[in-house]
Each structure stands twice: as structure tokens, then as C-alpha cells.
Design a protein around this motif. Structure first.
Motif, PDB file in Angstrom:
ATOM      1  N   TYR A  36       0.789  -1.107  -0.212  1.00 24.90           N
ATOM      2  CA  TYR A  36      -0.086   0.015  -0.028  1.00 24.90           C
ATOM      3  C   TYR A  36       0.942   1.315   0.110  1.00 24.90           C
ATOM      4  CZ  TYR A  36      -4.191  -2.864   1.194  1.00 24.90           C
ATOM      5  OH  TYR A  36      -5.015  -3.693   1.177  1.00 24.90           O
ATOM      6  N   GLN A  38       0.690   5.416   0.827  1.00 30.36           N
ATOM      7  CA  GLN A  38       0.266   6.687   1.533  1.00 30.36           C
ATOM      8  C   GLN A  38       0.666   7.972   1.149  1.00 30.36           C
ATOM      9  OE1 GLN A  38       0.216   6.773   5.744  1.00 30.36           O
ATOM     10  NE2 GLN A  38      -1.602   8.311   5.732  1.00 30.36           N
ATOM     11  N   ASN A  41      -1.226  13.523   3.280  1.00 31.22           N
ATOM     12  CA  ASN A  41      -2.269  13.916   3.696  1.00 31.22           C
ATOM     13  C   ASN A  41      -3.210  13.059   3.003  1.00 31.22           C
ATOM     14  OD1 ASN A  41      -1.060  15.957   5.284  1.00 31.22           O
ATOM     15  ND2 ASN A  41      -0.690  17.399   3.647  1.00 31.22           N
ATOM     16  N   ARG A  42      -2.954  12.039   2.665  1.00 30.89           N
ATOM     17  CA  ARG A  42      -3.930  11.074   1.875  1.00 30.89           C
ATOM     18  C   ARG A  42      -4.149   9.662   2.820  1.00 30.89           C
ATOM     19  NH1 ARG A  42      -5.467  12.343  -3.118  1.00 30.89           N
ATOM     20  NH2 ARG A  42      -7.190  11.196  -2.562  1.00 30.89           N
ATOM     21  N   GLY A  43      -4.938   8.770   2.385  1.00 30.84           N
ATOM     22  CA  GLY A  43      -5.081   7.418   2.990  1.00 30.84           C
ATOM     23  C   GLY A  43      -4.263   6.476   2.389  1.00 30.84           C
ATOM     24  N   LEU A  44      -4.438   5.385   2.795  1.00 31.68           N
ATOM     25  CA  LEU A  44      -3.719   4.148   2.202  1.00 31.68           C
ATOM     26  C   LEU A  44      -4.334   3.680   0.773  1.00 31.68           C
ATOM     27  CD1 LEU A  44      -3.172   1.961   5.337  1.00 31.68           C
ATOM     28  CD2 LEU A  44      -1.509   3.218   4.003  1.00 31.68           C
ATOM     29  N   PHE A  46      -4.145   1.045  -2.278  1.00 33.60           N
ATOM     30  CA  PHE A  46      -3.601  -0.430  -2.593  1.00 33.60           C
ATOM     31  C   PHE A  46      -2.773  -0.334  -3.967  1.00 33.60           C
ATOM     32  CE2 PHE A  46      -3.641  -4.877  -3.545  1.00 33.60           C
ATOM     33  CZ  PHE A  46      -3.814  -5.127  -4.768  1.00 33.60           C
ATOM     34  N   LEU A  88       4.917   7.421   1.560  1.00 36.93           N
ATOM     35  CA  LEU A  88       5.043   6.541   2.488  1.00 36.93           C
ATOM     36  C   LEU A  88       4.411   5.074   2.107  1.00 36.93           C
ATOM     37  CD1 LEU A  88       6.269   6.169   5.354  1.00 36.93           C
ATOM     38  CD2 LEU A  88       4.062   6.884   6.516  1.00 36.93           C
ATOM     39  N   PHE A  90       3.944   0.798   2.592  1.00 36.50           N
ATOM     40  CA  PHE A  90       3.445  -0.124   3.809  1.00 36.50           C
ATOM     41  C   PHE A  90       3.594  -1.598   2.933  1.00 36.50           C
ATOM     42  CE2 PHE A  90       2.852   2.228   7.323  1.00 36.50           C
ATOM     43  CZ  PHE A  90       2.513   3.719   7.100  1.00 36.50           C
TER      44      PHE A  90
ATOM     45  N   PHE B  91      -7.878   4.356  10.859  1.00 34.99           N
ATOM     46  CA  PHE B  91      -7.940   4.204   9.090  1.00 34.99           C
ATOM     47  C   PHE B  91      -9.400   3.009   9.380  1.00 34.99           C
ATOM     48  CE2 PHE B  91      -4.747   5.853   6.871  1.00 34.99           C
ATOM     49  CZ  PHE B  91      -3.561   5.668   7.484  1.00 34.99           C
ATOM     50  N   THR B 104      -8.491  -7.838  -1.518  1.00 33.23           N
ATOM     51  CA  THR B 104      -8.007  -6.598  -1.167  1.00 33.23           C
ATOM     52  C   THR B 104      -8.863  -6.054  -0.323  1.00 33.23           C
ATOM     53  OG1 THR B 104      -6.874  -6.588  -3.418  1.00 33.23           O
ATOM     54  CG2 THR B 104      -7.260  -4.701  -2.261  1.00 33.23           C
ATOM     55  N   ILE B 105      -8.175  -5.288   0.739  1.00 29.02           N
ATOM     56  CA  ILE B 105      -9.117  -4.590   1.607  1.00 29.02           C
ATOM     57  C   ILE B 105      -8.745  -2.814   1.034  1.00 29.02           C
ATOM     58  CG2 ILE B 105      -9.537  -6.059   3.305  1.00 29.02           C
ATOM     59  CD1 ILE B 105      -7.733  -4.788   4.980  1.00 29.02           C
ATOM     60  N   TYR B 106      -9.551  -2.020   0.960  1.00 27.45           N
ATOM     61  CA  TYR B 106      -9.610  -0.992   0.490  1.00 27.45           C
ATOM     62  C   TYR B 106      -9.777  -0.042   1.922  1.00 27.45           C
ATOM     63  CZ  TYR B 106      -9.921  -2.915  -4.111  1.00 27.45           C
ATOM     64  OH  TYR B 106      -9.592  -3.816  -5.237  1.00 27.45           O
ATOM     65  N   PHE B 107      -8.969   1.082   1.726  1.00 25.85           N
ATOM     66  CA  PHE B 107      -8.909   1.923   2.995  1.00 25.85           C
ATOM     67  C   PHE B 107      -9.153   3.442   2.702  1.00 25.85           C
ATOM     68  CE2 PHE B 107      -6.298  -0.146   6.308  1.00 25.85           C
ATOM     69  CZ  PHE B 107      -5.835  -1.245   5.478  1.00 25.85           C
ATOM     70  N   GLY B 108      -9.948   4.165   3.551  1.00 26.79           N
ATOM     71  CA  GLY B 108     -10.132   5.385   3.551  1.00 26.79           C
ATOM     72  C   GLY B 108      -9.139   6.282   3.760  1.00 26.79           C
ATOM     73  N   GLU B 109      -9.180   7.626   4.019  1.00 21.26           N
ATOM     74  CA  GLU B 109      -8.175   8.647   4.218  1.00 21.26           C
ATOM     75  C   GLU B 109      -7.858   8.835   5.628  1.00 21.26           C
ATOM     76  OE1 GLU B 109      -8.394  10.913  -0.068  1.00 21.26           O
ATOM     77  OE2 GLU B 109      -8.341  12.157   1.827  1.00 21.26           O
ATOM     78  N   GLY B 110      -8.361   8.186   6.367  1.00 16.28           N
ATOM     79  CA  GLY B 110      -8.180   8.393   7.841  1.00 16.28           C
ATOM     80  C   GLY B 110      -8.851   9.456   8.639  1.00 16.28           C
ATOM     81  N   TRP B 112      -7.589  11.665  11.659  1.00 10.28           N
ATOM     82  CA  TRP B 112      -6.449  11.964  12.373  1.00 10.28           C
ATOM     83  C   TRP B 112      -6.884  12.625  13.906  1.00 10.28           C
ATOM     84  CZ3 TRP B 112      -1.268  11.873   9.785  1.00 10.28           C
ATOM     85  CH2 TRP B 112      -1.549  11.704   8.457  1.00 10.28           C
TER      86      TRP B 112
END
Lengths: 116, 116
Positions: A36, A38, A41-44, A46, A88, A90, B91, B104-110, B112
Motif C-alpha cells: 500500500y 500513502q 495527507n492522504r489515505g492508504l 492499494f 510512505l 507499507f 483508518f 483486497t481491502i480498501y482503505f479510507g483517508e483516515g 487524524w
């Protein structure tokens, strides 16, 4: 217990040069491996995954990763780095949670800086 | 197609206060996950829902954390009362199938969170 190691906290590479972000893993059974990214200032997001089959996996944005079972590695590569690749990264492996279900275990991340 | 959306994107609260984070998964994704990254550390699994049921909550740090998923749609993660060590990025992620099968798992932007 499973684990993921990203031995480099930071990788610097010149724009246009090839880049490699390293990942090694430890897991019981067949490894399912993921990368993944990042962006600031954004999310993860794939990038790619290895489940089975060809050891060279191609993913988004021109990235690829090579699965090496004997070295328990899954290094991320790109032939020619762009400044926009600075982010970044991961690495993750499918592993068991404390309750025994399968979830992702992540490494600490590697900061990639592509220098113009 | 909309991705995983999280709200708020940033939150600063005082120690002892309550914060509720919300996550809307990708439409049609039965599996919803919460992960957390505290500064400089790995991204850690917290909890997994399948539809409205908690499949695995073994990663939840303590009973100050409460997650719900109403009607199998959106999810909330409440921290009450917040402590300094709760600061980090939370996240949310979703998937059609489970990690067990290599989905696959899809992430949001988090979200903070800073606790002061």
C-alpha cells in the motif's frame, strides 16, 4: 506470530533512476502479501498483491514486486522513479489476529523521497 | 464508485473528552475494518465487522473504545474518555470478501485524532 520488516525507514532516489523498497516477512503457511502507498495527507492506496502464481506481480502506477520464497522477501520496484512517487510505502502480510481470524499485519513503512 | 469515506478528517480534543469517528464503506462491501497507526509505528488491526456483526475485536486497546455498525452499513468508533496515547490516525477499510481468501481491502483517508 507473523511479522513484516521494512528495514529502511527512508529511501532516497534520483528522478529517473530505478527504485526498490524492501520488505521481508515471516508467516506460517503460504504468504499473501500486499503493498500500500500513502501519499502526503492522504489515505492508504492499494498498489498490488501476491497470492499465488507468477513471482513478479505488476500493480498500479508502474510498480511491480517480486516474491522470493527462499529469501522471504517481497520487494517493491519501479524502473524509473517520478517525483510524484514520493510517499510512505507499507508492506503487509495476511496473518492471524489475537482471536485467530485472518487480518493484515503491516510493516512500519518506508518513506520514499524522489529527488528532482 | 465512491471509496471508503471517513469523518472527521481531523479532530483535536482534550483528554477526557469523547470523540466519535464515522466510516462509510464502499457500497456492497460486507466486510468493514478499523485499523490505527500511532506516530511512527505500524498500522495495527483493531476490529472487523461482517455486516453488522463483530467478527473479531481482538485488536481493540481497551474498553474505552466502542465500535458499532448499524444495519450493516456505516460504522462508528467511539473513544470515551480519550487519553493522550489514543492520538494517531484511525483508518477504516472495507472489502467484498475476507482477507482469508486474499481479498483486497480498501482503505479510507483516515481520521487524524490528536488528544491534548
Amino acid at each position: 506470530a507473523q511479522s513484516v520488516a521494512q528495514p529502511e525507514d527512508q529511501v532516497n532516489v534520483a528522478e529517473g533512476n530505478p527504485l526498490t523498497v524492501k520488505c521481508t516477512y515471516s508467516v506460517s503457511g503460504n504468504p499473501y502479501l500486499f503493498w500500500y502507498v500513502q501519499y502526503p495527507n492522504r489515505g492508504l492506496q492499494f498498489l498490488l498483491k501476491y497470492i499465488t502464481g507468477d513471482n513478479l506481480v505488476k500493480g498500479s502506477y508502474g510498480f511491480e514486486a517480486e516474491f522470493n520464497k527462499s529469501q522471504t522477501s517481497f520487494h517493491l520496484k519501479k524502473p524509473s522513479a517520478l517525483v510524484s512517487d514520493s510517499a510512505l510505502y507499507f508492506c503487509a502480510v495476511r496473518g492471524r489476529s489475537g482471536a485467530g481470524s485472518y487480518q493484515l499485519t503491516f510493516g512500519k513503512g518506508t518513506k520514499l523521497s524522489v529527488i528532482p | 464508485e465512491a471509496g471508503v469515506t471517513q469523518f472527521p478528517s481531523h479532530s483535536v480534543i482534550e483528554k477526557g473528552q469523547t470523540v466519535t469517528l464515522r466510516c462509510d464503506p464502499i457500497s456492497g462491501h460486507d466486510n468493514l475494518y478499523w485499523y490505527r497507526r500511532v506516530m511512527g509505528k505500524e498500522i495495527k488491526f483493531l476490529l472487523h465487522f461482517v455486516k453488522e456483526s463483530k467478527q473479531d475485536e481482538s485488536g481493540m486497546p481497551n474498553n474505552r473504545f466502542l465500535a458499532e455498525r448499524t444495519g450493516g452499513t456505516y460504522s462508528t468508533l467511539k473513544v470515551q474518555p480519550a487519553e493522550l496515547e489514543d492520538s494517531g490516525v484511525y483508518f477504516c477499510a472495507s472489502s467484498v470478501g475476507q482477507v482469508f481468501s486474499g481479498n483486497t481491502i480498501y482503505f479510507g483517508e483516515g481520521s487524524w485524532l490528536t488528544v491534548v
